[in-house]
Design an enzyme around this catalytic site. Structure first.
Site: not given
Length: 469
Positions: A240, A234-237
């Site tokens: 990446v 995930s881009k948020r977590r």
């Protein structure tokens, strides 16, 4: 038939490593088949698209070896808006789609559940186009849709479980499902190689292909990329962004090699292989459908191997962005005029064996270019204990008397200083290392002192000794 594949990213953020893997797989497949790789920028999300994100996609593809001019495009999805609308009209006029003005609340009120899909209320009411009227595809009531997939076999979807999905919004603009299908048709795409997350949409898209009278492409859904907790990256977590790895000092060859191992492996007990081997041996049908673990620790190890395999001259060139602060790399802690290319060339073979990523070159060599070392206070406290002042006094006197300032002479001299005090070389050199480099770990000490020179070395040792008063 000429094989035509496409990579279709959205310019809404940094370039995802999972997208990079899909791009490479498409690229290799097209090359193996003597086909064409098409780059399409899906830029219809005007609120989130930015020109710099598009440039980021092109630059990231350049970096991993898919260079500009070697593929068809880039095309922009927004330029095909007329074809999208025309296809929606054809589906409506042929009876394969109908208009609906139901809101989500309307459906919930009729079905009594907020989780119920659309109930087909307007299927036969004859509502025409108009403001707020969404266009829905008329999914067949019976039968099933079989997706022939090179990786996953033949996933089968019962049509009755597929709701009449929206293909154009109330303002007339086509949604992604339809735009994607029309773009692939317009561009003559024969094979769609993409991430597993798109598989649930595939039966809907295949129904659209059939309804528009065109044979669907060959599908291949590669496995989702997950983190160490087996969660989708995930881009948020998670970390990446391909650009972040590039700017940290990962080599393009190492990244390419590693990405291609996410779901596939070359023959034999090998992982680090020449790119030509991957291009020759990769087979879509051999890709494992199970989730692929993106292991950053393993990638670091890969990268270290690639760094060590570089000719020294190429390693020196590869380090320059971090040594000079060029491009997207932050400037180093020294001024440009302080950088000494000859000094770096002298220690480069020593540094090359120690790096996992190229950005680590800065803390390994900063002592060479700064007027005084950056002292790690924790290292100072740990090292400069009772006896350090006496040891530095003796080492300074011994170094001052040296006739030859070379690594071997420095080592034997300091060994003798330690032996007089009952100390092994490791204990003896620790205060000298901290005094000269500011750290307890780094490049081999005596080779470093040789390059740093007599006067700078002695100046730093004297300064450290004064601090111990």
């Amino acid at each position: 038939m000429t094989v035509r594949v496409r990579f279709a990213p959205s310019p809404t953020g940094m370039f995802h490593v999972g997208g990079a893997r899909s791009a490479l797989q498409n690229w290799i497949y097209a090359k193996q088949q003597g086909g064409v790789f098409v780059l399409r920028i899906e830029d219809t999300d005007a609120a989130r698209n930015k020109p710099e994100w598009t440039e980021g996609i092109l630059s990231a593809l350049d970096w991993i070896g898919i260079s500009r001019g070697s593929y068809e495009g880039p095309y922009f999805q927004s330029a095909n808006a007329g074809e999208h609308r025309a296809a929606a009209t054809r589906l409506y006029e042929s009876g394969r789609a109908y208009y609906c003005d139901c809101t989500r609340e309307d459906v919930q009120a009729r079905t009594g559940s907020q989780y119920q899909g659309y109930d087909g209320y307007h299927r036969d009411l004859g509502l025409g186009p108009g403001p707020g009227h969404a266009l829905r595809f008329r999914t067949p009531d019976e039968g099933s849709t079989v997706v022939v997939d090179l990786i996953r076999g033949e996933p089968t979807f019962e049509n009755k479980l597929i709701e009449d999905f929206v293909i154009a919004r109330g303002d007339g603009s086509p949604v992604f499902l339809l735009a994607n299908v029309v773009d692939d048709m317009t561009m003559g795409i024969t094979h769609v190689i993409r991430a597993e997350e798109h598989l649930p949409n595939t039966p809907k898209q295949q129904l659209l292909w059939d309804a528009l009278g065109v044979k669907p492409p060959v599908w291949a859904h590669v496995p989702v990329v997950v983190n160490e907790k087996r969660q989708k990256l995930s881009k948020r977590r998670d970390k990446v962004a391909l650009e972040a790895y590039r700017d940290e000092g990962y080599l393009a060859g190492a990244m390419r090699n590693y990405l291609m191992l996410l779901g596939w492996a070359p023959s034999g007990d090998r992982e680090i292989v020449e790119w030509s081997v991957i291009e020759d041996e990769f087979r879509l049908e051999e890709v494992n459908p199970s989730p692929a673990f993106f292991d950053e620790k393993k990638l670091r190890a890969f990268n270290g191997e690639y760094i060590r395999a570089l000719p020294v001259s190429e390693f020196i060139d590869a380090c320059q962005p971090w040594l000079t602060g060029t491009g997207t790399i932050a400037p180093p802690p020294w001024q440009p005029e302080e950088y000494d290319a000859d000094a770096f060339a002298a220690v480069a073979p020593l540094a090359q064996t120690r790096l996992a990523v190229l950005s680590e070159i800065v803390p390994n060599v900063d002592f060479l270019f700064l007027a005084s070392p950056l002292i790690d206070e924790a290292a100072w406290t740990k090292t400069m204990k009772d006896g350090s002042a006496d040891l530095l006094d003796a080492a300074i006197a011994a170094f001052e008397a040296l006739q030859s300032w070379d690594a071997e002479s420095l080592k034997s001299t300091l060994e003798a200083v330690g032996a007089e005090r009952g100390l092994k070389l490791g204990k003896t050199q620790a205060p000298v290392r901290v005094a000269v480099t500011g750290r307890t770990v780094g490049l081999p000490l005596f080779e470093s002192l040789e390059v740093l020179g007599r006067e700078r070395t002695l100046t730093r040792m004297r300064a450290a000794r004064l601090r111990l008063v």
